[in-house]
Design a protein around this motif. Structure first.
Motif, mmCIF file in Angstrom:
data_model
loop_
_atom_site.group_PDB
_atom_site.id
_atom_site.type_symbol
_atom_site.label_atom_id
_atom_site.label_comp_id
_atom_site.label_asym_id
_atom_site.label_seq_id
_atom_site.Cartn_x
_atom_site.Cartn_y
_atom_site.Cartn_z
ATOM 1 N N THR A 45 44.410 52.269 38.216
ATOM 2 C CA THR A 45 44.994 50.931 38.327
ATOM 3 C C THR A 45 44.001 49.951 38.925
ATOM 4 N N ARG A 46 43.259 50.392 39.938
ATOM 5 C CA ARG A 46 42.266 49.512 40.571
ATOM 6 C C ARG A 46 41.143 49.150 39.591
ATOM 7 N N GLU A 47 40.768 50.092 38.738
ATOM 8 C CA GLU A 47 39.712 49.842 37.753
ATOM 9 C C GLU A 47 40.156 48.804 36.730
ATOM 10 N N GLN A 48 41.433 48.799 36.380
ATOM 11 C CA GLN A 48 41.935 47.909 35.337
ATOM 12 C C GLN A 48 42.324 46.543 35.877
ATOM 13 N N LYS A 49 42.490 46.415 37.199
ATOM 14 C CA LYS A 49 42.911 45.154 37.795
ATOM 15 C C LYS A 49 41.776 44.138 37.710
ATOM 16 N N PRO A 50 42.072 42.947 37.138
ATOM 17 C CA PRO A 50 41.026 41.925 37.062
ATOM 18 C C PRO A 50 40.686 41.413 38.459
ATOM 19 N N ILE A 51 39.432 41.051 38.634
ATOM 20 C CA ILE A 51 38.945 40.537 39.915
ATOM 21 C C ILE A 51 39.357 39.077 40.035
ATOM 22 N N SER A 52 40.063 38.752 41.137
ATOM 23 C CA SER A 52 40.493 37.371 41.374
ATOM 24 C C SER A 52 39.410 36.617 42.139
#
Length: 53
Positions: A45-52
């Motif tokens: 999930t962390r890998e797929q989360k876009p960077i804000s």
């Protein structure tokens, strides 16, 4: 993310009861296996989360 830990715990208990009710021979996962599955899912999930910004 959830702010109410009690509500999350209640819902998880409901999921466990419902899943066990649908199994012919329910056997809970060993805590170490469950922890590993959880950690793998969190990492994915962390890998797929876009960077804000």
């Amino acid at each position: 993310m959830a702010e109410d830990e009690a509500a999350v715990g209640f819902l998880l208990d409901e999921v466990i009861v419902a899943a066990a009710g649908r199994c012919l021979d329910p056997i809970p996962l060993e805590p170490a296996i469950l922890d590993k599955l959880t950690q793998l899912k969190l990492a994915k999930t962390r890998e797929q989360k876009p960077i804000s910004p």
